[in-house]
Design a protein around this motif. Structure first.
Motif, PDB file in Angstrom:
ATOM      1  N   ARG A 185     -13.645   7.336 -13.212  1.00  0.00           N
ATOM      2  CA  ARG A 185     -13.455   8.336 -12.178  1.00  0.00           C
ATOM      3  C   ARG A 185     -12.261   7.860 -11.376  1.00  0.00           C
ATOM      4  NH1 ARG A 185     -17.022   7.961  -8.488  1.00  0.00           N
ATOM      5  NH2 ARG A 185     -16.718  10.012  -7.642  1.00  0.00           N
ATOM      6  N   VAL A 186     -11.418   8.775 -10.941  1.00  0.00           N
ATOM      7  CA  VAL A 186     -10.228   8.385 -10.195  1.00  0.00           C
ATOM      8  C   VAL A 186     -10.000   9.333  -9.026  1.00  0.00           C
ATOM      9  CG1 VAL A 186      -9.093   7.362 -12.200  1.00  0.00           C
ATOM     10  CG2 VAL A 186      -8.642   9.745 -11.629  1.00  0.00           C
ATOM     11  N   ALA A 187      -9.357   8.813  -8.001  1.00  0.00           N
ATOM     12  CA  ALA A 187      -8.807   9.638  -6.931  1.00  0.00           C
ATOM     13  C   ALA A 187      -7.305   9.684  -7.190  1.00  0.00           C
ATOM     14  CB  ALA A 187      -9.094   9.022  -5.574  1.00  0.00           C
ATOM     15  N   VAL A 188      -6.738  10.879  -7.124  1.00  0.00           N
ATOM     16  CA  VAL A 188      -5.308  11.043  -7.381  1.00  0.00           C
ATOM     17  C   VAL A 188      -4.662  11.637  -6.135  1.00  0.00           C
ATOM     18  CG1 VAL A 188      -3.557  12.186  -8.788  1.00  0.00           C
ATOM     19  CG2 VAL A 188      -5.688  11.398  -9.847  1.00  0.00           C
ATOM     20  N   LEU A 189      -3.685  10.940  -5.609  1.00  0.00           N
ATOM     21  CA  LEU A 189      -2.924  11.414  -4.462  1.00  0.00           C
ATOM     22  C   LEU A 189      -1.529  11.746  -4.945  1.00  0.00           C
ATOM     23  CD1 LEU A 189      -2.539  11.904  -1.438  1.00  0.00           C
ATOM     24  CD2 LEU A 189      -2.025   9.464  -1.212  1.00  0.00           C
ATOM     25  N   ARG A 190      -1.128  12.997  -4.801  1.00  0.00           N
ATOM     26  CA  ARG A 190       0.208  13.421  -5.233  1.00  0.00           C
ATOM     27  C   ARG A 190       1.077  13.613  -3.994  1.00  0.00           C
ATOM     28  NH1 ARG A 190       1.219  18.213  -9.430  1.00  0.00           N
ATOM     29  NH2 ARG A 190       0.558  16.562 -10.830  1.00  0.00           N
ATOM     30  N   VAL A 191       2.235  12.952  -4.012  1.00  0.00           N
ATOM     31  CA  VAL A 191       3.171  13.013  -2.897  1.00  0.00           C
ATOM     32  C   VAL A 191       4.505  13.521  -3.412  1.00  0.00           C
ATOM     33  CG1 VAL A 191       4.310  11.669  -1.096  1.00  0.00           C
ATOM     34  CG2 VAL A 191       1.993  11.076  -1.798  1.00  0.00           C
ATOM     35  N   ARG A 192       5.096  14.470  -2.678  1.00  0.00           N
ATOM     36  CA  ARG A 192       6.414  14.998  -3.018  1.00  0.00           C
ATOM     37  C   ARG A 192       7.433  14.395  -2.064  1.00  0.00           C
ATOM     38  NH1 ARG A 192       7.794  19.558  -5.767  1.00  0.00           N
ATOM     39  NH2 ARG A 192       5.639  20.250  -5.662  1.00  0.00           N
ATOM     40  N   PRO A 238       6.725   4.727  -0.496  1.00  0.00           N
ATOM     41  CA  PRO A 238       5.357   5.193  -0.739  1.00  0.00           C
ATOM     42  C   PRO A 238       4.310   4.510   0.137  1.00  0.00           C
ATOM     43  CG  PRO A 238       5.937   3.587  -2.387  1.00  0.00           C
ATOM     44  CD  PRO A 238       7.166   3.790  -1.506  1.00  0.00           C
ATOM     45  N   GLU A 239       4.737   3.589   1.024  1.00  0.00           N
ATOM     46  CA  GLU A 239       3.775   2.811   1.808  1.00  0.00           C
ATOM     47  C   GLU A 239       2.847   3.677   2.639  1.00  0.00           C
ATOM     48  OE1 GLU A 239       7.177   2.294   2.269  1.00  0.00           O
ATOM     49  OE2 GLU A 239       7.405   0.608   0.901  1.00  0.00           O
ATOM     50  N   ASP A 240       3.358   4.783   3.211  1.00  0.00           N
ATOM     51  CA  ASP A 240       2.523   5.654   4.037  1.00  0.00           C
ATOM     52  C   ASP A 240       1.400   6.278   3.216  1.00  0.00           C
ATOM     53  OD1 ASP A 240       4.104   5.100   6.225  1.00  0.00           O
ATOM     54  OD2 ASP A 240       5.214   6.985   6.138  1.00  0.00           O
ATOM     55  N   ALA A 241       1.710   6.675   1.994  1.00  0.00           N
ATOM     56  CA  ALA A 241       0.690   7.284   1.130  1.00  0.00           C
ATOM     57  C   ALA A 241      -0.371   6.256   0.738  1.00  0.00           C
ATOM     58  CB  ALA A 241       1.342   7.881  -0.110  1.00  0.00           C
ATOM     59  N   TRP A 242       0.063   5.060   0.360  1.00  0.00           N
ATOM     60  CA  TRP A 242      -0.891   3.997   0.014  1.00  0.00           C
ATOM     61  C   TRP A 242      -1.774   3.661   1.207  1.00  0.00           C
ATOM     62  CZ3 TRP A 242      -2.141   1.953  -4.619  1.00  0.00           C
ATOM     63  CH2 TRP A 242      -1.265   2.149  -5.680  1.00  0.00           C
TER      64      TRP A 242
END
Length: 97
Positions: free
Chosen positions: A5-12, A18-22
């Motif tokens: 099972r995974v959580a996927v975060l997509r950022v444009r 990418p530090e803010d998304a992580w």
């Protein structure tokens, strides 16, 4: 890779920061989600061709493996993730398409 099972975060946006998304994924979403990270490393994926796109159109997917809730549970994307403060992010439909 085993079924997960995974959580996927997509950022444009540009791949350079990418530090803010992580940080949002681990410090905001994960603690309130009721999920636990699996004993597998998270990964970044770049689903579009960044060589042919301007930085504002580049996509980054952060894929966080999650602990299974029941034995034998297969890969499943956890509900849409969209951090409110990560510029350019958008919600993913269930199933990741």
């Amino acid at each position: 890779m085993p079924a997960l099972r995974v959580a996927v975060l997509r950022v444009r946006g540009p791949h350079a920061k990418p530090e803010d998304a992580w940080a949002w994924l681990y410090h905001d979403w994960l603690p309130g989600s009721g999920e636990e990270p699996a004993d597998h490393p998270p990964v970044e994926d770049y689903p579009n061709d960044c060589r042919s796109l301007p930085p504002a159109e580049r996509l980054t997917e952060i894929i966080l493996p999650l602990e299974a809730r029941e034995q034998g549970e297969a890969r499943e994307e956890v509900s849409s993730l969209a951090p409110p403060h990560v510029s350019g992010s958008r919600r993913l439909p269930r199933g990741g398409t």
